[in-house]
Each structure stands twice: as structure tokens, then as C-alpha cells.
Design an enzyme around this catalytic site. Structure first.
Site, mmCIF file in Angstrom:
data_model
loop_
_atom_site.group_PDB
_atom_site.id
_atom_site.type_symbol
_atom_site.label_atom_id
_atom_site.label_comp_id
_atom_site.label_asym_id
_atom_site.label_seq_id
_atom_site.Cartn_x
_atom_site.Cartn_y
_atom_site.Cartn_z
ATOM 1 N N GLU A 131 39.740 42.279 23.651
ATOM 2 C CA GLU A 131 39.670 41.545 22.390
ATOM 3 C C GLU A 131 38.265 40.990 22.195
ATOM 4 O O GLU A 131 37.940 39.914 22.702
ATOM 5 C CB GLU A 131 40.669 40.382 22.408
ATOM 6 C CG GLU A 131 42.108 40.827 22.533
ATOM 7 C CD GLU A 131 43.067 39.837 21.871
ATOM 8 O OE1 GLU A 131 43.872 40.290 21.075
ATOM 9 O OE2 GLU A 131 42.967 38.636 22.127
ATOM 10 N N GLY A 190 40.647 37.217 14.274
ATOM 11 C CA GLY A 190 40.917 36.375 13.113
ATOM 12 C C GLY A 190 39.796 36.356 12.092
ATOM 13 O O GLY A 190 39.797 35.535 11.184
ATOM 14 N N ASN A 213 51.030 38.402 18.834
ATOM 15 C CA ASN A 213 50.688 37.076 19.358
ATOM 16 C C ASN A 213 50.791 36.095 18.197
ATOM 17 O O ASN A 213 49.910 36.044 17.352
ATOM 18 C CB ASN A 213 49.261 37.126 19.927
ATOM 19 C CG ASN A 213 48.755 35.765 20.362
ATOM 20 O OD1 ASN A 213 49.512 34.799 20.413
ATOM 21 N ND2 ASN A 213 47.466 35.693 20.681
ATOM 22 N N LYS A 250 50.600 32.977 18.209
ATOM 23 C CA LYS A 250 49.729 31.792 18.366
ATOM 24 C C LYS A 250 50.501 30.517 18.004
ATOM 25 O O LYS A 250 51.701 30.447 18.262
ATOM 26 C CB LYS A 250 48.446 31.968 17.544
ATOM 27 C CG LYS A 250 47.750 33.296 17.854
ATOM 28 C CD LYS A 250 46.363 33.391 17.302
ATOM 29 C CE LYS A 250 45.773 34.751 17.663
ATOM 30 N NZ LYS A 250 44.395 34.909 17.231
ATOM 31 N N GLU A 260 41.080 32.165 22.964
ATOM 32 C CA GLU A 260 41.248 30.807 22.406
ATOM 33 C C GLU A 260 41.421 29.770 23.510
ATOM 34 O O GLU A 260 40.676 28.784 23.520
ATOM 35 C CB GLU A 260 42.360 30.812 21.342
ATOM 36 C CG GLU A 260 41.855 31.491 20.066
ATOM 37 C CD GLU A 260 42.909 32.227 19.255
ATOM 38 O OE1 GLU A 260 44.104 32.033 19.491
ATOM 39 O OE2 GLU A 260 42.511 33.024 18.366
ATOM 40 N N HIS A 306 43.545 34.579 27.060
ATOM 41 C CA HIS A 306 43.142 34.810 25.673
ATOM 42 C C HIS A 306 41.883 34.001 25.373
ATOM 43 O O HIS A 306 41.665 32.925 25.932
ATOM 44 C CB HIS A 306 44.289 34.402 24.739
ATOM 45 C CG HIS A 306 44.057 34.784 23.322
ATOM 46 N ND1 HIS A 306 43.269 34.037 22.486
ATOM 47 C CD2 HIS A 306 44.475 35.857 22.605
ATOM 48 C CE1 HIS A 306 43.226 34.634 21.297
ATOM 49 N NE2 HIS A 306 43.945 35.745 21.353
ATOM 50 N N SER A 316 41.687 41.575 14.606
ATOM 51 C CA SER A 316 41.821 42.013 13.215
ATOM 52 C C SER A 316 42.384 43.426 13.078
ATOM 53 O O SER A 316 41.965 44.191 12.213
ATOM 54 C CB SER A 316 40.482 41.879 12.480
ATOM 55 O OG SER A 316 40.073 40.518 12.467
HETATM 56 P P1 PGA Z 1 43.921 38.755 15.087
HETATM 57 O O1 PGA Z 1 44.197 38.109 16.539
HETATM 58 O O2 PGA Z 1 44.743 40.013 15.018
HETATM 59 O O3 PGA Z 1 44.386 37.703 14.106
HETATM 60 O O4 PGA Z 1 42.467 39.020 15.003
HETATM 61 C C1 PGA Z 1 44.310 38.907 17.680
HETATM 62 C C2 PGA Z 1 44.514 38.037 18.897
HETATM 63 O O5 PGA Z 1 43.912 36.959 18.975
HETATM 64 O O6 PGA Z 1 45.269 38.399 19.824
#
Ligand code: PGA
Length: 251
Positions: A168, A174, A10, A12, A98, A96, A214
Site C-alpha cells: 500500500e 485515500g 478495510n 477503517k 495509518e 497499516h 485508491s
Molecule cells: P483506500 O484505502 O482504498 O481508501 O485508498 C486502502 C487502505 O488503506 O487499505
């Protein structure tokens, strides 16, 4: 039951045109001999077309990061399933955390988008996961149940089987904090129990459930070794071909 292992990057809101092309080229080269893992990259909309040119004919598939639920029309700023399909897109990330946190995504909009994606032939990657406060308040089952039931409301068992789910935990995205393999596997089991309750064991056992939050080359092996973890949805570590490959090859 053997489930499809899917590792999706992803991206982003990252990558300019040149960066996207370079990253796609690096990933194609790195994963060219990978056979038993479905490798997916999800660039920002604007970089889908140039990335598609690079991955066409390879073992790398392309996903988008969202769709709108309407087919077309006066919906300024939105992108439809048909537009993505016309570019050869196969997957779409929905729900997601976000967009849930920043852009008003709700279980109801995730549901509308999932229904449209399925009707059009895109494979939804439906994201669910609890915040730290919810985990600390012992609400994991409640949250995963509300989000999963919300996303899959009105969706038949046959259609549900076409979906991918990404667990997630919001507190791990992140942040560098990863769920331990046991914590993640427990949550994946909870999701399978919810799917059993909604549908049946066959559906629950056949859906690929990715872990996201992460995930890095050095923790991927242990996570992917868990019986209920069928791949990953990768943010930060998907922005470099070598670390992404490190996860893809950890299975
Ligand atoms: P990350 O993000 O691996 O940077 O923690 C995962 C995601 O949001 O899909």
C-alpha cells in the site's frame, strides 16, 4: 504457481451498527456467486459480532483491523487474538500505514503482532508501502526491505507462507491517486525478491500480495491483471456493496 486471490475491505473507523449490518448484507448478496476470490470484510472491532452473524455460512470471511500482542491482561483498550478467534475472525490487518503514522506502530510491534497472530491461527495481512517522499528519494526498495524484514523477523518459512502481504503506497491511500499497474507490479516484484532473499523462491511465489491504495472498480481490472498482484485491500470503495463487488468481480 497459482496464488489465492483475496479482496479485503478495510472499513477503517467507519460504520455505525446499522450501517455495518446493511453493508454486510449488501456485500453477502452481491458476492454470493463468487467462487475464485476470497472475499473478506474488516469492520471496526465493535461491529465484528453483528457482521459475523450476517456473513456466517456465506462465502464472506471476517478480518479485524489490529490485535495486541499480549494474550490478555491489563492492556486497557486492546483486543487480543483469542478474543477475535472466539468470534470466528479469520484475518487481521497488521502494520497499516495509518497506525504506523498516527498510533506509534513500528516494524517491531508489527513483528510481535504477526508472530502472535500466526501462533494463534489468525491470517496476518501485513501492510508495507512507501511514502511519497520516500518514492521521490528513490528509497522504495530500502523501505519495502526494512518493513518486510522487520515484520517477518524470526518467522519460519512455513509460517511466512500462511501470511498475506498488502503493498500500500502511502501516497495512494485515500487520495484518489493510484499506482499505475506497472508501478504496483514492480513493487510487488521487489517484495517477492526480498522474500526470496529472506526465505526462498517457493515462499516468495506462494504468498498472496494484495495491492491497496485508491483501488476502485474502474482501475481494478488492470491492476488485478498484473502477474504479481493477487487481490486488493480496499478502503473507500469497500464501503459500498456495489463498488466493492465491482472490484471483487474485476479479476
Ligand atoms: P483506500 O484505502 O482504498 O481508501 O485508498 C486502502 C487502505 O488503506 O487499505
Amino acid at each position: 504457481m497459482s496464488r489465492k486471490i483475496i479482496v479485503a475491505g478495510n472499513w477503517k473507523m467507519n460504520t455505525t451498527l446499522d450501517e455495518a449490518k446493511a453493508l454486510a448484507k449488501g456485500i453477502v448478496e452481491a458476492v454470493k456467486d463468487v467462487k475464485d476470490v476470497e472475499v473478506v470484510v474488516c469492520p471496526p472491532y465493535i461491529n465484528i459480532a453483528p457482521v459475523m452473524e450476517i456473513v456466517a455460512g456465506t462465502n464472506v470471511a471476517v478480518g479485524a483491523q489490529d490485535i495486541h500482542w499480549e494474550e490478555s491482561g491489563a492492556y486497557t483498550s486492546k483486543v487480543s487474538a483469542d478474543m477475535l478467534l472466539s468470534h470466528g475472525v479469520k484475518y487481521v490487518i497488521l502494520g497499516h500505514s495509518e497506525p504506523r503514522q498516527y498510533f506509534g506502530e513500528t516494524d517491531a510491534t508489527v513483528n510481535k503482532k504477526t508472530i502472535v497472530a500466526l501462533a494463534k491461527g489468525l491470517i496476518p495481512i501485513v501492510c508495507v508501502g512507501e511514502t511519497l517522499e520516500e518514492r521521490e528519494a528513490d528509497k522504495i526498495v530500502e523501505v519495502l526491505s526494512t518493513q518486510t524484514k522487520g515484520a517477518f523477523a524470526g518467522i519460519s518459512a512455513d509460517d511466512a507462507k500462511k501470511c498475506v502481504i498488502a503493498y500500500e503506497p502511502v501516497w495512494a491511500i485515500g487520495t484518489g491517486k493510484t499506482a499505475t499497474p506497472e508501478m504496483a507490479d514492480d513493487a510487488h516484484k521487489v517484495i517477492r525478491d526480498i522474500l526470496t532473499e529472506m526465505y526462498n523462491t517457493e515462499v516468495a511465489q506462494s504468498i498472496t500480495i494484495q495491492y491497496g491504495g485508491s483501488m476502485k472498480p474502474d482501475n481494478a481490472k488492470e491492476l488485478l491483471a498484473q502477474p504479481n498482484i493477487d487481490g486488493g485491500l480496499i478502503g473507500g470503495a469497500a464501503l459500498k456493496a456495489d463498488s466493492f463487488y465491482g472490484i471483487v468481480s474485476a479479476k
